[in-house]
Design an enzyme around this catalytic site. Structure first.
Site, PDB file in Angstrom:
ATOM      1  N   GLU A  45       6.749 -21.804   8.097  1.00 38.26           N
ATOM      2  CA  GLU A  45       7.155 -20.917   9.186  1.00 38.26           C
ATOM      3  C   GLU A  45       8.054 -21.609  10.207  1.00 38.26           C
ATOM      4  OE1 GLU A  45       3.980 -20.855  12.675  1.00 38.26           O
ATOM      5  OE2 GLU A  45       3.057 -20.241  10.792  1.00 38.26           O
TER       6      GLU A  45
ATOM      7  N   GLU B  35       0.808  -1.213   0.000  1.00 37.83           N
ATOM      8  CA  GLU B  35       0.000   0.000   0.000  1.00 37.83           C
ATOM      9  C   GLU B  35       0.849   1.274   0.000  1.00 37.83           C
ATOM     10  OE1 GLU B  35      -2.592  -0.515   3.336  1.00 37.83           O
ATOM     11  OE2 GLU B  35      -4.109  -1.571   2.156  1.00 37.83           O
TER      12      GLU B  35
END
Length: 299
Positions: free
Chosen positions: A116, A85
């Site tokens: 992960e 963004e």
């Protein structure tokens, strides 16, 4: 290796929502809302820590470095979201703010199981983008113990990069791997262990603060207006024209005309109108003022 999660506040059972499974829809929403209200207060308590991180990010970018987010699952997605963004909001290069998620880009829309749990994956992902000592690397993990984040932060720290650990547990494992530590203690979740809820909200608030405050400090705003917006569609074009009018007081037609002369850039448009100068002079003034419109005009 077996690991005890019972000591993590994000894994504890919330006594306020024990009967949420038999509650009415309205009561469920009330419980969630009451818990959510605790998040902003928890973030408020760590504002001094966030301030230190913002100053480091501004320094990194001023020295040619980048802001890099590193996380897995929800935490990783929030980092990627904040990163993507920044270019349209502040007209920065897409490589300036980078979001890395365990499992790669495909993990943003579909979980990659086990990604992960490997420390070396965090290191490898940072190596692939060529992390440098000028960069700021923010490791994000609600639990504060994600191996992917630990491995990445450890590598970045060894390399000399500025490191930040953002978690929602006290004395988190990732905190040991970073120069700056932000631990937002939001307490047990509405649904036990579902850290996409309060913990995720807290992380989103903190990341918003870090990127937005850093960009403001880098001259991306005039007053509270996003004057470095990237005009990529009609809505943003109209917003840009409105900002030019609001700041300079000119009519719509002049704002449109100047924006076109300024290569669709709001900041030089404002300087051109205010100082009655051409595009080249406006750009030079902005460069001398490190991008600050207010300074470019006052000088």
């Amino acid at each position: 290796m077996q690991e005890n999660f019972s000591g993590l506040s994000t894994e504890k059972v919330n006594p306020n929502t024990l009967k949420i499974d038999i509650a009415s829809t309205g009561d469920i929403l009330q419980m969630i809302n009451e818990e959510d209200q605790k998040v902003a207060i928890a973030v408020q308590k760590v504002l001094p820590e966030i301030e230190g991180v913002v100053d480091e990010v501004v320094h990194s970018i001023s020295q040619g470095g980048r802001l890099i987010y590193l996380g897995a699952g929800t935490s990783g997605r929030l980092g990627v979201l904040d990163a993507v963004e920044c270019p349209p909001t502040f007209s920065v290069d897409p490589e300036l703010v980078v979001g890395l998620i365990a499992g790669g880009e495909k993990a943003f829309v579909k979980a990659v199981e086990g990604a992960e749990d490997r420390e070396e994956f965090g290191k490898t992902d940072l190596q692939e983008i060529g992390v440098t000592p000028n960069d700021t690397v923010i490791g994000i993990a609600a639990s504060g113990r994600t191996p992917y984040v630990i491995g990445g932060l450890r590598y970045a720290r060894e390399l000399g990069a500025n490191t930040v650990a953002l978690s929602c547990n006290e004395k988190a494992k990732i905190s040991k791997e970073a120069k700056h530590v932000i631990e937002v203690i939001v307490g047990p979740e509405v649904l036990t262990g579902s850290t996409r809820l309060k913990a995720g909200t807290a992380q989103k608030l903190v990341l918003n603060m870090i990127s937005t405050a850093s960009m403001i400090k880098l001259g991306k705003a005039y007053g509270n207006l996003m004057v470095d917006v990237n005009i990529s569609n009609f809505k943003l074009e109209q917003r840009a024209i409105g900002m030019i009018q609001s700041i300079t007081g000119v009519e719509y037609e002049e704002a449109v005309s100047t924006l076109k002369k300024a290569n669709n850039e709001v900041k030089p448009s404002i300087v051109m109108i205010t100082l009655n100068c051409d595009y080249e002079e406006a750009k030079n003034r902005l460069e001398d003022a490190n991008g600050y419109v207010r300074l470019a005009i006052e000088r």
